[in-house]
Design a protein around this motif. Structure first.
Motif, PDB file in Angstrom:
ATOM      1  N   VAL A 100     -19.289  41.694   3.760  1.00 25.57           N
ATOM      2  CA  VAL A 100     -20.380  42.109   4.651  1.00 25.57           C
ATOM      3  C   VAL A 100     -21.658  42.304   3.844  1.00 25.57           C
ATOM      4  N   ILE A 101     -21.527  42.916   2.670  1.00 30.97           N
ATOM      5  CA  ILE A 101     -22.693  43.136   1.820  1.00 30.97           C
ATOM      6  C   ILE A 101     -23.284  41.808   1.363  1.00 30.97           C
ATOM      7  N   MET A 102     -22.433  40.827   1.064  1.00 26.13           N
ATOM      8  CA  MET A 102     -22.937  39.504   0.675  1.00 26.13           C
ATOM      9  C   MET A 102     -23.812  38.913   1.782  1.00 26.13           C
ATOM     10  N   LYS A 103     -23.350  39.045   3.001  1.00 27.41           N
ATOM     11  CA  LYS A 103     -24.134  38.525   4.124  1.00 27.41           C
ATOM     12  C   LYS A 103     -25.452  39.279   4.252  1.00 27.41           C
ATOM     13  N   GLU A 104     -25.410  40.608   4.103  1.00 32.89           N
ATOM     14  CA  GLU A 104     -26.644  41.400   4.146  1.00 32.89           C
ATOM     15  C   GLU A 104     -27.589  40.998   3.021  1.00 32.89           C
ATOM     16  N   ASN A 105     -27.043  40.713   1.845  1.00 28.32           N
ATOM     17  CA  ASN A 105     -27.872  40.277   0.722  1.00 28.32           C
ATOM     18  C   ASN A 105     -28.569  38.959   1.024  1.00 28.32           C
ATOM     19  N   LEU A 106     -27.850  38.054   1.659  1.00 23.64           N
ATOM     20  CA  LEU A 106     -28.445  36.765   2.025  1.00 23.64           C
ATOM     21  C   LEU A 106     -29.574  36.970   3.041  1.00 23.64           C
ATOM     22  N   GLU A 107     -29.366  37.894   3.962  1.00 26.45           N
ATOM     23  CA  GLU A 107     -30.420  38.181   4.935  1.00 26.45           C
ATOM     24  C   GLU A 107     -31.668  38.725   4.245  1.00 26.45           C
ATOM     25  N   GLU A 108     -31.455  39.593   3.251  1.00 26.78           N
ATOM     26  CA  GLU A 108     -32.591  40.142   2.517  1.00 26.78           C
ATOM     27  C   GLU A 108     -33.302  39.049   1.725  1.00 26.78           C
ATOM     28  N   MET A 109     -32.551  38.161   1.118  1.00 21.51           N
ATOM     29  CA  MET A 109     -33.157  37.056   0.370  1.00 21.51           C
ATOM     30  C   MET A 109     -33.958  36.156   1.310  1.00 21.51           C
ATOM     31  N   ARG A 110     -33.447  35.963   2.519  1.00 22.65           N
ATOM     32  CA  ARG A 110     -34.186  35.164   3.502  1.00 22.65           C
ATOM     33  C   ARG A 110     -35.502  35.840   3.862  1.00 22.65           C
ATOM     34  N   ARG A 111     -35.461  37.171   4.036  1.00 23.76           N
ATOM     35  CA  ARG A 111     -36.682  37.910   4.357  1.00 23.76           C
ATOM     36  C   ARG A 111     -37.723  37.759   3.257  1.00 23.76           C
ATOM     37  N   ARG A 112     -37.237  37.664   2.014  1.00 20.29           N
ATOM     38  CA  ARG A 112     -38.162  37.514   0.885  1.00 20.29           C
ATOM     39  C   ARG A 112     -38.635  36.066   0.720  1.00 20.29           C
ATOM     40  N   GLY A 113     -38.139  35.177   1.563  1.00 23.22           N
ATOM     41  CA  GLY A 113     -38.550  33.781   1.486  1.00 23.22           C
ATOM     42  C   GLY A 113     -37.864  33.005   0.379  1.00 23.22           C
ATOM     43  N   LEU A 114     -36.727  33.503  -0.122  1.00 13.18           N
ATOM     44  CA  LEU A 114     -36.019  32.831  -1.210  1.00 13.18           C
ATOM     45  C   LEU A 114     -35.074  31.765  -0.661  1.00 13.18           C
ATOM     46  N   ASP A 115     -34.946  30.675  -1.407  1.00 14.73           N
ATOM     47  CA  ASP A 115     -33.994  29.645  -0.989  1.00 14.73           C
ATOM     48  C   ASP A 115     -33.165  29.122  -2.165  1.00 14.73           C
ATOM     49  N   ILE A 116     -33.066  29.926  -3.229  1.00 15.34           N
ATOM     50  CA  ILE A 116     -32.282  29.563  -4.397  1.00 15.34           C
ATOM     51  C   ILE A 116     -30.815  29.377  -3.999  1.00 15.34           C
ATOM     52  N   PRO A 117     -30.098  28.395  -4.553  1.00 15.31           N
ATOM     53  CA  PRO A 117     -28.678  28.224  -4.232  1.00 15.31           C
ATOM     54  C   PRO A 117     -27.873  29.489  -4.562  1.00 15.31           C
ATOM     55  N   VAL A 118     -26.887  29.781  -3.711  1.00 17.87           N
ATOM     56  CA  VAL A 118     -26.070  30.990  -3.866  1.00 17.87           C
ATOM     57  C   VAL A 118     -24.593  30.603  -3.843  1.00 17.87           C
ATOM     58  N   LEU A 119     -23.848  31.119  -4.831  1.00 18.25           N
ATOM     59  CA  LEU A 119     -22.408  30.925  -4.898  1.00 18.25           C
ATOM     60  C   LEU A 119     -21.742  32.247  -4.533  1.00 18.25           C
ATOM     61  N   LEU A 120     -20.808  32.209  -3.595  1.00 13.54           N
ATOM     62  CA  LEU A 120     -20.095  33.410  -3.175  1.00 13.54           C
ATOM     63  C   LEU A 120     -18.621  33.273  -3.524  1.00 13.54           C
ATOM     64  N   GLY A 121     -18.057  34.304  -4.142  1.00 12.34           N
ATOM     65  CA  GLY A 121     -16.655  34.268  -4.520  1.00 12.34           C
ATOM     66  C   GLY A 121     -16.004  35.623  -4.406  1.00 12.34           C
ATOM     67  N   GLY A 122     -14.705  35.642  -4.153  1.00 14.91           N
ATOM     68  CA  GLY A 122     -13.974  36.897  -4.061  1.00 14.91           C
ATOM     69  C   GLY A 122     -12.727  36.737  -3.222  1.00 14.91           C
ATOM     70  N   ALA A 123     -11.746  37.613  -3.467  1.00 18.59           N
ATOM     71  CA  ALA A 123     -10.438  37.478  -2.831  1.00 18.59           C
ATOM     72  C   ALA A 123     -10.501  37.570  -1.310  1.00 18.59           C
ATOM     73  N   ALA A 124     -11.423  38.392  -0.787  1.00 21.80           N
ATOM     74  CA  ALA A 124     -11.465  38.592   0.665  1.00 21.80           C
ATOM     75  C   ALA A 124     -12.262  37.513   1.400  1.00 21.80           C
ATOM     76  N   LEU A 125     -12.988  36.685   0.660  1.00 20.21           N
ATOM     77  CA  LEU A 125     -13.790  35.627   1.278  1.00 20.21           C
ATOM     78  C   LEU A 125     -12.914  34.476   1.758  1.00 20.21           C
ATOM     79  N   THR A 126     -13.364  33.828   2.809  1.00 17.77           N
ATOM     80  CA  THR A 126     -12.742  32.574   3.247  1.00 17.77           C
ATOM     81  C   THR A 126     -13.842  31.519   3.357  1.00 17.77           C
ATOM     82  N   ARG A 127     -13.443  30.293   3.235  1.00 17.44           N
ATOM     83  CA  ARG A 127     -14.422  29.211   3.361  1.00 17.44           C
ATOM     84  C   ARG A 127     -15.111  29.267   4.717  1.00 17.44           C
ATOM     85  N   ARG A 128     -14.343  29.553   5.759  1.00  9.60           N
ATOM     86  CA  ARG A 128     -14.921  29.592   7.093  1.00  9.60           C
ATOM     87  C   ARG A 128     -15.995  30.673   7.211  1.00  9.60           C
ATOM     88  N   TYR A 129     -15.715  31.865   6.673  1.00 13.24           N
ATOM     89  CA  TYR A 129     -16.699  32.944   6.744  1.00 13.24           C
ATOM     90  C   TYR A 129     -17.980  32.572   6.008  1.00 13.24           C
TER      91      TYR A 129
END
Length: 853
Positions: free
Chosen positions: A785-814
């Protein structure tokens, strides 16, 4: 003219407070002797010497459009004024300041546009958490200040720019005492803390600890002010608005100060401040905005125009579900752990630990702190602290130990005493939200009532034992009957929040062989299940090791571990345990597990006594021999097993043997990671507790460290740069560190920020290092959930740098559905299943960047 109460108006409209008082004062030339009576920098004396100037200050902000003005009393408490020899003027100066502000607010108020006065109560100059002042002196100081402010006619008391949570508690309780004394209990108390550019309060508290601790005090509003500009506050504003259901205030500086020709300047223009505050209002749902250092009437006028341009003046509705938690001075810990119980370490207890008792008798305070830190390292979420020892001064010992623990351990404390005076002594030393252990009705209701009053006064949770005047509850019916009474007493009568009530339905030993004792575990498990259904918001706790009393250590460890699993499955949320002596079910041999379950559930097989059968299994074996399974024959399986079991003994020998057949990358990718995958599956299924996950991670780290020098390193120019971090609230770094090693050995520069990193720090590092990509890691579900919130904040800042997300609870679909939608460029959000997938993604990202020129 009657005014609509401030809190009601805040619910209907976003209100605007004034700007910087200090900025306004410092912008004038003063005659120190005449205007300050020789008390240089004592701005509060101007209320008496220059009431005309103070009135003009308030008038300037009101005419700029402020709904609320703050009294010129930031440092007007007894302690601070005492440094100028003015302590005796505290109440009078605050009353005079409030009267000046009240007169100006009333002069410009109309029936449609009421103006409000906020009584400013600053942080003072001494921090109690650092031992610079004692709690009682501080509470008395704030009581005197609040008396003057309320007498002068303020609409609310604003505790602002606070940096120490223990100061906040003293100020709240001082303000409450003043309200009661004057019969003005309805005057709201608002609290605003200051988060430094480091991401924490001055004493080290993160925003989560601040919110949990302050919310537990029952205040009317929480917010942020000072120290930074709005950009640096953004993440913390979003956090508060997502987790606090009441009014939220935001009063930033006009940017971070800069030095220009020897003078401090604040760079943010009125238009820039309005853009940020507009975002906080529209996107986050803030209720009260304004300015702090560097903000002027011009800034406030622009904020007024922004608010007036809104089509709907009401605050944006927020859907908030507060997370039950406790906190140390530094960090908050959720009471509902993911796939685990809230583990309270049991060894800082003079009644239960011989080692602790001996160190206490010797007054070896460093040794006692060492026991606490051991439990923290083992994975305890909180520590039970009991210093009751015959012949010793319990209150003195509690003060000595707690004053050390608050600075040297980062987990919350469970204060274990039957003496309200001892509990009060400890609570006056702790800025976080603690737990009190415990209350019961053994001697009636007077003592539990006194303890609950302490809990409400200091914002603590409470453990309640199912004991009444007839004794300890052993039957299911008695446990439930007393629990009902405890709930009515604590929640309905004394106002304790439901989520802060821990039921301890008690468990007793099942190892005596007496018929009356055989069903104790069954009754406790049934009571847990029914309590969880009846009181779903409350916590359920056991002193777990009682169930095995009388057995040898090896047998106790197995029985405790199996009983813990079943209690958790029935709904238990917390336990007082020795974390390192608990084994996950997968590590207990099947025969032992079945025998333990037969004993717990009083199951007789072929007429055999389950207690006798269980004991017999341990008679000839040592604990370690019973706990370990036969070592697998192949080195590959031994290594995989080591990861799952968190066993580092002999690790290097096995790695050397594996290197004869495999290269280091194969060992990591095909053997060690396979073990970590099993760890993740066991954790997700609830068959492995978090401390054991951490043990597995440490074993994995040790293996990778050993293999790293043997891995081929790509020489030459760096291929690209990745900024890497574990997201805020998550301490797991094994996957992240593996990504670091793999990419570094393949020619990439990796900026590894570490664990629990807020998005502001990640963004700053990415900009500073001109990163090609950002990598965010985390093990827990909440981290996704925090990763998604972080992406929202980066969008607000106008950033479009590539982002890699990893972790046991993540799924490709999410990642590819939810997370991508949150970002500026959905195609630049990638799911990194493991470290080697991260390597392939970085190769592709950097190749695309080179192709773009």
């Amino acid at each position: 003219m009657a005014r609509e109460p401030l809190l009601e108006r805040l619910r209907r409209r976003v209100l605007l407070a004034d700007g910087g008082t200090g900025t306004f004062i410092q912008g004038r030339a003063w005659d120190v002797e005449r205007d300050f009576l020789g008390h240089e920098n004592c701005s509060e004396i101007l209320n008496r010497t220059r009431p005309d100037f103070v009135a003009g200050l308030h008038r300037a902000y009101l005419e700029a459009g402020a709904d609320c003005i703050e009294t010129n009393t930031f440092g007007a408490n007894h302690v601070v004024l005492g440094e100028f020899g003015l302590a005796g003027e505290t109440r009078a100066l605050n009353r005079e300041a409030a009267a000046i502000a009240r007169a100006e607010a009333d002069r410009l108020s109309t029936p449609d546009w009421p103006r409000y006065v906020l009584g400013s109560m600053g942080p003072g100059t001494r921090l109690p958490s650092l031992g610079q002042i004692d709690y009682d002196a501080l509470e008395a100081s704030y009581r005197e200040q609040a008396l003057g402010l309320v007498e002068g006619g303020v609409d609310a008391l604003l505790l602002e720019t606070h940096q120490d949570l223990l100061t906040v508690k003293a100020a709240i309780n001082g303000a409450r005492a003043a309200r009661v004394e004057l019969g003005r209990e309805a005057v709201p108390i608002l609290v605003s803390v200051t988060v430094e550019a480091t991401g924490t309060l001055l004493v080290g508290s993160d925003i989560g600890a601040a919110l949990v601790s302050i919310a537990a005090m029952g205040v009317d509003g929480i917010g942020l002010n000072c120290a930074t500009g709005p950009a640096e506050m953004a993440e913390h504003v979003r956090f508060l608005c997502a987790r606090w259901p009441g009014p939220v205030s935001v009063m930033p500086n006009a940017g971070l100060p800069i030095l220009v020709e020897g003078e401090t300047r604040y760079p943010l223009t009125p238009e820039e401040l309005a853009l940020w505050q507009g975002r906080f209002v529209e996107e986050d749902g803030v209720n009260l905005i304004g300015g702090c250092c560097g903000t002027t009437p011009e800034h406030i006028a622009r904020l007024r125009a922004m608010l007036d341009a809104r089509s709907d003046p009401a605050p944006r509705p927020r859907r908030v579900e507060p997370e039950p938690a406790v906190a140390s001075l530094y960090t908050a810990v959720p009471l509902r752990q993911e796939n685990a119980v809230f583990a309270i370490g049991e060894r800082c207890n003079a009644n239960g630990s011989k080692r602790f008792r001996e160190l206490l008798a010797a007054e070896d305070w460093d040794g006692l702190v060492g026991i606490a830190r051991e439990q923290e390292r083992e994975g305890s979420h909180a520590l039970d602290v009991c210093v009751a020892y015959v012949g010793r001064d319990e209150a003195r010992d509690m003060a000595e130990l707690v004053s050390r623990l608050r600075a040297q351990v980062t987990v919350p404390l469970v204060l274990d005493s039957t003496d309200p005076a001892v509990l009060e002594t400890a609570l006056k030393l702790l800025g976080g939200k603690s737990v009190i252990n415990s209350i019961n009705f053994e001697d009636g209701e007077d003592r539990p009532a006194e303890i609950l009053r302490l809990a409400r006064r200091f914002g603590a949770a409470v453990i309640a034992l199912t004991i009444d005047e007839a004794g300890m509850a052993k039957s299911v019916e008695d446990k439930l009957r007393i629990a009902e009474r405890l709930h009515a007493f604590a929640v309905d009568r004394h106002g304790l929040p439901e989520e802060d009530l821990f039921f301890d339905p008690l468990t007793f030993t099942i190892c005596t062989g007496m018929e009356d004792d055989r069903e104790h575990a069954v009754h406790t498990l049934e009571a847990i299940e029914r309590l969880a259904e009846r009181f779903p918001r409350c916590q359920i706790l056991l002193g777990l090791s009682n169930v095995s009393f009388g057995l040898r250590p090896a047998a106790r460890h197995v029985l405790n571990s199996v009983f813990l699993h079943h209690a958790q499955q029935r709904g238990m949320t917390a336990a007082i345990i020795h974390v390192s002596k608990i084994a996950p079910l997968h590590r207990i041999p099947e025969a032992l597990r079945e025998a333990a379950e037969d004993l717990i559930f009083n199951r007789w097989r072929d007429g055999a006594d389950p207690l006798g059968r269980f004991i017999a299994l341990f008679e000839e074996a040592q604990e370690e021999e019973q706990a370990q399974r036969a070592a697998p024959a192949s080195v590959e399986e031994r290594l995989r097993r080591r990861i799952v079991d968190g066993d580092r003994r002999g690790l290097e020998d096995d790695l050397e043997e594996a290197l004869q057949r495999h290269d280091p990358v194969q060992i990591i990718n095909e053997i060690l990671l396979d073990g970590m995958r099993e760890v993740g599956e066991l954790f997700g299924a609830g068959r492995m507790q978090l401390p054991f996950v951490l043990q597995s991670a440490e074993t994995m780290k040790a293996a990778v460290r050993y293999l790293e020098p043997r891995m081929p390193r790509v020489e030459g120019a760096q291929k690209g740069t990745l900024v890497l971090a574990t997201v805020k609230g998550d301490v797991h770094d094994i996957g992240k560190n593996l990504v670091d090693i793999i990419l570094t050995n393949n020619g990439y520069k990796v900026v590894n920020l570490g664990i629990k990193k807020p998005i502001q720090e990640i963004i700053e590092a990415a900009e500073r290092h001109r990163a090609d990509a950002v990598g965010m890691s985390g093990l827990l579900v909440k981290s996704t959930v925090i990763m998604k919130e972080n992406l929202e904040e980066m969008r607000r800042r106008g950033l479009d740098i590539p982002v890699l997300l990893g972790g046991a609870a993540l799924t490709r679909r999410y990642v590819e559905e939810d997370c991508r939608r949150a970002y500026t460029r959905p195609d630049r959000v990638h799911y990194a299943k493991d470290a080697f997938a991260g390597l392939r993604l970085m190769e592709r990202i950097c190749a695309e960047r080179r192709a773009e020129g």
